[in-house]
Design an enzyme around this catalytic site. Structure first.
Site, PDB file in Angstrom:
ATOM      1  CG  ASP A 139      -3.346  -4.910  -3.082  1.00  0.00           C
ATOM      2  OD1 ASP A 139      -3.158  -5.571  -4.123  1.00  0.00           O
ATOM      3  OD2 ASP A 139      -4.120  -5.275  -2.175  1.00  0.00           O
ATOM      4  CG  ASP A 180      -1.993  -1.076   1.154  1.00  0.00           C
ATOM      5  OD1 ASP A 180      -2.033  -1.811   0.150  1.00  0.00           O
ATOM      6  OD2 ASP A 180      -2.758  -1.206   2.122  1.00  0.00           O
TER       7      ASP A 180
END
Length: 209
Positions: A80, A59
């Site tokens: 991600d 992230d």
């Protein structure tokens, strides 16, 4: 930490309209063992990052909301590491996949849209996906079947190693699109950047050419 969220973990957070950053490195030093650890959380409309570096693991770049533009930036991460629900365009950027934790896999983008009527996604133009120095052949870049029934992934005029589309995934949401459809994801049409980017002084391509 109990009660801690990705939203709260950001090293740097942006909420001001028209924000511009040039030649800055944003780094979250929490390392992969801390899981979600955001380098930048961006919720600023008409925001621009030029020649910046975003460094983290899971992230890394939280493109939270509204219209965003990234030019000639380096983005490092594992899981991600470009995620959120903005209308974001990346031009001439490098996305570096780093070595994840054991039993993790690398996933570069994770768009978090839940409303099908929203005009949000990540548009990646003339960018490169590169293995960071610590990655080697140690991991896959995707596995599993999460969200395959709802995703939309479109590809147009890719180039370089891996650009041959003959062995692409057979997901329902994967599409090879033409120039007409690809134009919808340009700076001009997708984020109306030709109206506000000139005043930043940051170079950009409004269309496909």
């Amino acid at each position: 930490m109990l009660g801690w969220t990705s939203f709260q973990s950001a090293t740097f957070a942006v909420v001001g309209k028209g924000f511009v950053a040039v030649n800055i490195t944003f780094r979250n030093t929490a390392a992969s063992s801390k899981h979600q650890a955001v380098a930048v959380r961006n919720g600023a409309d008409m925001s621009t990052f030029y020649s910046c570096s975003f460094e983290g693991y899971q992230d890394t770049l939280y493109e939270h909301s509204l219209r965003q533009f990234y030019k000639s930036c380096d983005i490092y991460g594992t899981v991600d590491f470009i995620f959120g629900n903005a209308a974001a365009v990346l031009q001439d950027c490098n996305m570096y996949t780093r070595l994840p934790m054991q039993n993790q896999f690398n996933a570069i983008t994770a768009q978090g849209r839940t409303d099908p009527n929203q005009n949000t996604s990540v548009s990646i133009q003339n960018c490169c996906t590169i293995a960071a120095s610590d990655l080697g052949d140690a991991t896959n870049n995707y596995n599993g079947d999460f969200a395959l029934s709802t995703l939309y992934y479109a590809e147009f005029a890719n180039w370089g190693p891996g650009s041959n589309t003959s062995n692409r995934v057979t997901w329902e949401g994967y599409h090879l699109i033409d120039e007409k459809d690809a134009d919808d994801f340009t700076v001009h049409k997708f984020i109306q950047g030709d109206k506000w980017l000139p005043q930043t002084g940051v170079p950009f391509k409004a269309g496909l050419q």
